[in-house]
Enzyme design. Structure first.
Site, short mmCIF file in Angstrom:
data_model
loop_
_atom_site.label_atom_id
_atom_site.label_comp_id
_atom_site.label_asym_id
_atom_site.label_seq_id
_atom_site.Cartn_x
_atom_site.Cartn_y
_atom_site.Cartn_z
NE ARG A 144 -4.24 -1.57 0.33
CZ ARG A 144 -5.37 -1.39 1.01
NH1 ARG A 144 -5.58 -0.30 1.69
NH2 ARG A 144 -6.29 -2.31 0.99
CG ASP A 161 -8.94 -2.97 -4.15
OD1 ASP A 161 -8.36 -2.30 -3.28
OD2 ASP A 161 -9.68 -3.93 -3.87
NE ARG A 171 -9.67 8.13 -2.11
CZ ARG A 171 -10.91 8.41 -1.73
NH1 ARG A 171 -11.34 9.64 -1.76
NH2 ARG A 171 -11.70 7.43 -1.33
NE ARG A 220 -7.06 5.77 2.58
CZ ARG A 220 -7.91 4.88 3.04
NH1 ARG A 220 -9.17 5.21 3.28
NH2 ARG A 220 -7.52 3.65 3.32
CE1 TYR A 269 -13.25 -6.94 1.65
CE2 TYR A 269 -11.63 -8.56 0.92
CZ TYR A 269 -11.97 -7.49 1.72
OH TYR A 269 -11.06 -6.97 2.61
C1 LIG Z 1 -7.96 -6.86 1.26
C2 LIG Z 1 -7.44 -5.98 0.12
C3 LIG Z 1 -8.18 -4.98 -0.57
N1 LIG Z 1 -7.32 -4.44 -1.51
C4 LIG Z 1 -6.09 -5.02 -1.43
C5 LIG Z 1 -6.15 -6.02 -0.43
C6 LIG Z 1 -5.04 -6.97 -0.09
C7 LIG Z 1 -3.97 -6.34 0.70
C8 LIG Z 1 -4.37 -6.04 2.14
O1 LIG Z 1 -4.70 -6.99 2.85
O2 LIG Z 1 -4.29 -4.86 2.51
C9 LIG Z 1 -4.90 -4.79 -2.26
C10 LIG Z 1 -4.59 -3.41 -2.69
N2 LIG Z 1 -5.38 -2.29 -2.64
C11 LIG Z 1 -4.70 -1.22 -3.15
C12 LIG Z 1 -3.44 -1.68 -3.62
C13 LIG Z 1 -2.53 -0.75 -4.40
C14 LIG Z 1 -1.13 -0.97 -4.52
C15 LIG Z 1 -0.27 -0.60 -3.31
O3 LIG Z 1 0.14 0.59 -3.20
O4 LIG Z 1 0.06 -1.51 -2.53
C16 LIG Z 1 -3.35 -3.04 -3.31
C17 LIG Z 1 -2.20 -4.00 -3.54
C18 LIG Z 1 -5.19 0.16 -3.26
C19 LIG Z 1 -6.25 0.61 -2.34
N3 LIG Z 1 -7.43 -0.04 -2.06
C20 LIG Z 1 -8.19 0.73 -1.23
C21 LIG Z 1 -7.48 1.95 -0.96
C22 LIG Z 1 -8.00 3.12 -0.15
C23 LIG Z 1 -8.95 3.83 -1.05
C24 LIG Z 1 -9.04 5.29 -0.84
O5 LIG Z 1 -8.25 6.07 -1.42
O6 LIG Z 1 -9.97 5.69 -0.12
C25 LIG Z 1 -6.26 1.87 -1.67
C26 LIG Z 1 -5.19 2.92 -1.75
C27 LIG Z 1 -9.56 0.39 -0.74
C28 LIG Z 1 -9.75 -0.97 -0.20
N4 LIG Z 1 -9.50 -2.13 -0.85
C29 LIG Z 1 -9.80 -3.21 -0.03
C30 LIG Z 1 -10.30 -2.70 1.18
C31 LIG Z 1 -10.73 -3.53 2.37
C32 LIG Z 1 -10.29 -1.30 1.07
C33 LIG Z 1 -10.82 -0.31 2.07
C34 LIG Z 1 -9.91 -0.16 3.23
C35 LIG Z 1 -9.13 1.13 3.15
O7 LIG Z 1 -9.78 2.14 2.87
O8 LIG Z 1 -7.92 1.10 3.39
C36 LIG Z 1 -9.62 -4.63 -0.40
#
Ligand SMILES: Cc1c2[nH]c(c1CCC(=O)O)Cc1[nH]c(c(CCC(=O)O)c1C)Cc1[nH]c(c(CCC(=O)O)c1C)Cc1[nH]c(c(C)c1CCC(=O)O)C2
Length: 357
Positions: A29, A79, A42, A33, A155
Site C-alpha cells: 500500500r 485493487d 484522488r 492516503r 468479499y
Molecule cells: C484486502 C485488500 C483490498 N485491496 C487489497 C487487499 C489486499 C492487501 C491487504 O490486505 O491490505 C490490495 C490493494 N489495494 C490497493 C493496492 C494498491 C497498490 C499498493 O500501493 O500496494 C493493493 C495491492 C489500493 C487501495 N485499495 C483501497 C485503498 C484506499 C482507497 C481510498 O483512497 O480511499 C487503496 C489505496 C480500498 C480498499 N480495498 C480493499 C479494502 C478492504 C479497502 C478499504 C480499506 C481502506 O480504505 O484502506 C480490499
C-alpha cells in the site's frame, strides 16, 4: 514497445535468491492516503474507483511514492476487487466504510451463473500496467497483483469487509461444493488476469491472501492454498526471456510456511508474527522471504523505526543463499507520517549492506 533497460534489478534478483549488494525495499500500500499528493490526485479523480479505473491517474499515483522515497519496486495501483467487479457483482467504495458489492453471491442460482469474465472488462488494468511500465522507463521493476481466490471470495460472498466471515464460513461448512465452485472460477480468472498483467509489462506478481489466516488448519489448505497453487501452476513464469517471480502472502499464515512453499512460489510474504530467521530455517531457504515489519512500528520515533528495521534485518541474518525483500507485514496505515517511511527506506539501504557479499 521496446522496454527500457532496468536500472535497478535488486528486487527481482532478491526474489530469485541471487546476490545483491543491499536488501531491496518496497511497502504494501505504498501509494495511498498517507501521502498528500495521493489525496490530491484522488480528489481530482473524484473517487477511489475513478482513480483506479483511469490509467493516467493510476500511473500518476503508482509513481508518487517512488518520487518521494528511493524504493526498489513499484506496485500497480489497483485493487484485488476488480475481478469480482468484472464478474458483475457491482463494486462500490463507501467513504470511510470500505468496499461494498451490490450483488454478493448467496444463492445456488447466483453461483451457477458465475463465469470467467472477458478479460476486456479489465482492459483498464492492463492499459495502466503498460503505461506505468513505459513511464517508469526502467527506473524500478513493476509488480502486478491479484487477491487469492479465498480472500476475493470473502468479499464476493460477504459483500463487504467482515469481522467473523460468518456468511462465507456458513457456506463452507454447509455447502462446500458451492464455495469450491466460486473459488475455482475465481482461480481461473485470476490466472488469466495475472498473465495479462505480465503480457502488459508486470515484472513480478504477488498474490494477496489477506484473510487466509481466518481459516482453520486443514481448511486453509483446501480452501485457500489449493486455489493459490492452481493460479501459480497456470502463470507465465518467464516472459520475453525474463523470469517472472511470484510472491504468495498469506496474512496469519505463519503456521503454514512449509505448505506455502508447495505452491511453487519464488517468494513468500510474512506478517510480523513470524521471526525471519526461524522462517528461513523452516523453509531451508527454498524461497525468498518478504516482510515483516509491523506497520504500526512507523508510529514510533525515527530512532525506534531505525532500530526496528535493524532488528528485522538482523533476524534474517547474513543473506547467503537466501533472499530477503524488506517490506511491512501488512499495508501501511493511512495515518503514517511519511518522514518515518523515509527513515525506514534509508535504514534498510544502509544497514543491510553488511548482510550481503
Ligand atoms: C484486502 C485488500 C483490498 N485491496 C487489497 C487487499 C489486499 C492487501 C491487504 O490486505 O491490505 C490490495 C490493494 N489495494 C490497493 C493496492 C494498491 C497498490 C499498493 O500501493 O500496494 C493493493 C495491492 C489500493 C487501495 N485499495 C483501497 C485503498 C484506499 C482507497 C481510498 O483512497 O480511499 C487503496 C489505496 C480500498 C480498499 N480495498 C480493499 C479494502 C478492504 C479497502 C478499504 C480499506 C481502506 O480504505 O484502506 C480490499
Amino acid at each position: 514497445m521496446v522496454a527500457a533497460t532496468l536500472q535497478n534489478d535488486t528486487f527481482l534478483r532478491a526474489l530469485q535468491r541471487q546476490p545483491v549488494s543491499y536488501t531491496p525495499v518496497w511497502l504494501m500500500r505504498q501509494a495511498g492516503r498517507y501521502l498528500a499528493e495521493y489525496k490530491q490526485t484522488r480528489s481530482t479523480a473524484g473517487s477511489f474507483l475513478g482513480l483506479a479505473k483511469n490509467p493516467d491517474f493510476a500511473t500518476e499515483v503508482t509513481i508518487q511514492p517512488l518520487d518521494r522515497f528511493p524504493l526498489d519496486a513499484a506496485i500497480l495501483f489497483s485493487d484485488i476487487l476488480m475481478i469480482p467487479d468484472a464478474m458483475g457483482l457491482g463494486l462500490d467504495f463507501v467513504n470511510g466504510e470500505g468496499p461494498r458489492f451490490a450483488r454478493p453471491l448467496r444463492t445456488e442460482d447466483e453461483i451457477n451463473k458465475l463465469a470467467v469474465p472477458d478479460m476486456n472488462e479489465l482492459r483498464y488494468v492492463f492499459d495502466a500496467v503498460s503505461q506505468i511500465r513505459s513511464t517508469l522507463n526502467g527506473r524500478a521493476p513493476l509488480i502486478g497483483f491479484a487477491g487469492s481466490p479465498w480472500t476475493v471470495g470473502c468479499y464476493m460472498v460477504e459483500g463487504q469487509s467482515s469481522a467473523d466471515y460468518r456468511t462465507i464460513k456458513t457456506m463452507l461448512y454447509t455447502q462446500p461444493e458451492l464455495l469450491h465452485k466460486i473459488l475455482d472460477i475465481t482461480a481461473q480468472t485470476t490466472t488469466q488476469y495475472l498473465n495479462e498483467q505480465i503480457r502488459a509489462g508486470a515484472q513480478a506478481v504477488m498474490i494477496f491472501d489477506s484473510w487466509g489466516g481466518a481459516l482453520a488448519d486443514g481448511l486453509y489448505q483446501q480452501f485457500s492454498l489449493a486455489y493459490m497453487k492452481q493460479v501459480c501452476d497456470g502463470l507465465l513464469r518467464e516472459y520475453n526471456g525474463q523470469k517472472i517471480p511470484v510472491i504468495v502472502f498469506t496474512k496469519g499464515g505463519g503456521l503454514w510456511l512449509e505448505d506455502i512453499v508447495t505452491t511453487g512460489c519464488d517468494a513468500m510474504g510474512l506478517d510480523w508474527t513470524v521471526n525471519l530467521g526461524k522462517a528461513r530455517a523452516r523453509v531451508n531457504d527454498a524461497v525468498a522471504l518478504q516482510g515483516n515489519l509491523d506497520p504500526m512500528s512507523l508510529f514510533g520515533s525515527e530512532a525506534s523505526v531505525r532500530q526496528e528495521v535493524r532488528r528485522v534485518i538482523d533476524d534474517f541474518g547474513p543473506v547467503g543463499k537466501g533472499g530477503h525483500v524488506f517490506n511491512l507485514g501488512h499495508g501501511i496505515s493511512q495515518f503514517t507520517n511519511p518522514e518515518r517511511v523515509a527513515a525506514l527506506v534509508d535504514e534498510v539501504h544502509t544497514y543491510s549492506r553488511k548482510m550481503h557479499g
